[in-house]
Design a protein around this motif. Sequence first.
Motif, PDB file in Angstrom:
ATOM      1  N   PHE A  70       0.828  -1.198   0.000  1.00 12.58           N
ATOM      2  CA  PHE A  70       0.000   0.000   0.000  1.00 12.58           C
ATOM      3  C   PHE A  70       0.866   1.252   0.000  1.00 12.58           C
ATOM      4  N   SER A 105      -2.225   3.199   5.383  1.00 14.04           N
ATOM      5  CA  SER A 105      -3.118   2.666   4.355  1.00 14.04           C
ATOM      6  C   SER A 105      -3.237   1.157   4.494  1.00 14.04           C
ATOM      7  N   GLY A 106      -2.125   0.496   4.817  1.00  9.46           N
ATOM      8  CA  GLY A 106      -2.171  -0.949   5.040  1.00  9.46           C
ATOM      9  C   GLY A 106      -2.978  -1.310   6.271  1.00  9.46           C
ATOM     10  N   SER A 160      -6.723  -0.605   5.654  1.00  8.09           N
ATOM     11  CA  SER A 160      -7.258  -1.570   4.695  1.00  8.09           C
ATOM     12  C   SER A 160      -7.488  -2.914   5.365  1.00  8.09           C
ATOM     13  N   GLN A 163      -8.350  -2.772  -1.280  1.00 10.48           N
ATOM     14  CA  GLN A 163      -7.290  -2.111  -2.037  1.00 10.48           C
ATOM     15  C   GLN A 163      -7.769  -1.700  -3.424  1.00 10.48           C
ATOM     16  N   THR A 178      -8.619   1.918  -1.263  1.00 11.96           N
ATOM     17  CA  THR A 178      -7.253   2.440  -1.154  1.00 11.96           C
ATOM     18  C   THR A 178      -6.564   2.252  -2.503  1.00 11.96           C
ATOM     19  N   PRO A 202      -2.844   0.138  -4.581  1.00 16.09           N
ATOM     20  CA  PRO A 202      -1.534  -0.513  -4.443  1.00 16.09           C
ATOM     21  C   PRO A 202      -0.405   0.514  -4.430  1.00 16.09           C
TER      22      PRO A 202
END
Length: 496
Positions: free
Chosen positions: A128, A133-134, A137, A294, A298, A300
Motif C-alpha cells: 500500500f 493505508s495498510g 485496509s 485495495q 485504497t 496498491p
Amino acid sequence: MTLAATRRPGLALARRANKRALAARQLSSSSDGDSKHHAPTNFATKCAHLYQPSTKANRGLAPPIYFGSTFTLDDADHGARLHDKREAAFTDDDGFVYSRWGSPTNEACARQIAALENVDAKGGTLLFGSGMSGITSALMGVLKAGDHAVFPYTVYGGTHEFLKEFAVNWGVEVDFVDGAGENGPEAYRAALRDNTKVVYCETPANPTCRITDLAGVGRVVDERYGTRDANPDRPWVMCDGTFATPYHMRPLDFAGVDVSIQSCTKYLGGHSDILAGSVSSNSPVFCHEIAKVQKLITAPLNPMDSYLLMRGIRTLDVRMQRHGENALRVARMLEAHPLVESTYYPGLASHPDHAGGDDCLVAGAFRSGRDHPDDAAHMPQTYGGMIAFIVKGEGDVALERAKKVCEGLRVVNLAVSLGSVESLVEHPASMTHAMVPREDRLAGGLADGLIRISVGIERASDLVEDLRNSLDRVMEEEEEEEEERAMEREERVATA
C-alpha cells in the motif's frame, strides 16, 4: 473489350502493391516482438505507438519498473477472464489487466516481503501507499458495524486516530487494554466478546518498546474461539511488527496469528524517501477481503516506490545489525545519565520484558536475522534500533525538559518517522501521539517526558556524544536559572 476485362490488370497491380506494403509492415513490426500490430508509417501514429525493447531485456539483473496503468490483452475472452477473477494477493498466469488491481513491479516487491514474512503458498502480501493505508485496509476488510475489536493502549497514534475518528463512527466497538508483558494475554482474554472480530497487537510497542506475548495472545484466542481451521469466523489476530521487522520477528510463525503488518516507510525502505506499507497473511480469505478494499477504496503501492522498496530491502539484513549495535551503546549511556529517569531498550537487562533468561519475551521477539539455532554462533544478537527514555520530572516540567533535549541535538535529526539510515528523535507527547488523550497516553506508559530515538547507522560515538551533550546542556541551563533565581531572592531580602 469489356469493362471487367479492362479493370483486371489494375486490380492485380493494386493487390501486388498491397501485398508488398503488408510484407514491409510485417517486417518493420518485427522489432516489437510478438505484437500483432503493424509498425506505423505516419508521424502522428509513430508518436503514439508503443515501442518495446528486445525480448532479451528481461535478463537485466535489477527488476524493471513497469509504469503502465493498463495491459494489452490476447483477446476479448482474456479480458473477460481477468475481470471475472476473484481478488487475491497475487496474479496467475493470465497476468495483469489494470494497475489499480496490481502491477508487475508492485507484485515483485510483495513477493519479496512475503518471503521475508514466511508466507506460505496459500497466502500472500499486499503493498500500500503507506503503513496507515495498510492498517486501515486490513481493518476495513474484516470489520463492519456491530463488530468488536481489541487494541493495546500503546498502539501507534495514527491507528488510534483512525479508530476514534472513523471506526467507532461506523458502528465498530473498540476496547483498549494493557497488552504488553507477561500479563498481556490475560488482559486480551478479559476483553474478548462474542462479537470480537479483531485482536490487534503492536510489538515492540511504539514508542515504549514493550513486548507483546504473541504466542500467548494467539493461544487465548484459540482457547476462546477455536483455531482458524476449526472456526473460520474466529477473530483475526493482527500484529504491527514495524519496530522489529522480519529480521527480528515474523508474526505469522506464531500459532494463532493471522496477519502481519509493516510500515515499509521505516526499516524496510530504510532511507526516508518513500511511503509504503505491507500486509501479509496465510489466509486466502483474508487476502481476498483486503484485496477488495485495495482495489475499490485504497490503492496498491506505485511502481517507482515499489522498486525503491525492493532496493532498500536488499540491505535490510546488514542495516539492522548496525542499528542494533549502535542502539545498545546509546541505551547504555542514557541509562547512566543523571537527567534520565528510565530507559526502555530491549537489549538492557533493566527492560521490563527482559526477565526470564532464554524464555523471556525479549528473547522470543529478536531473532537477529537467524534462521536456525546454529546461526547464533556466527550472527551477533541485537535488539533493534528503537529506544525510548524518560527525563526526570513531572507534568509540564518533564514535558519542557524533553522538548529541550530534542531541540538541542546536533547530529540526531528532530523528525518523526523511524528506521532510516540517519538517526531521528521525537517527543511523542507533543508530536506523534499528541492526538491521544493524556489519560489514554499515560495508561499506555507514554509519559510526558518520554523521548523516542530511532538510532541510525552513523558512527556510534557521534550519537552517544550528541545525546550526552544535549542532556548535559539542559541540566546546566537549569542550574544557571536556579542560581539566578537564588541571587534575585537574596537581593530582595537585602533590600527589604
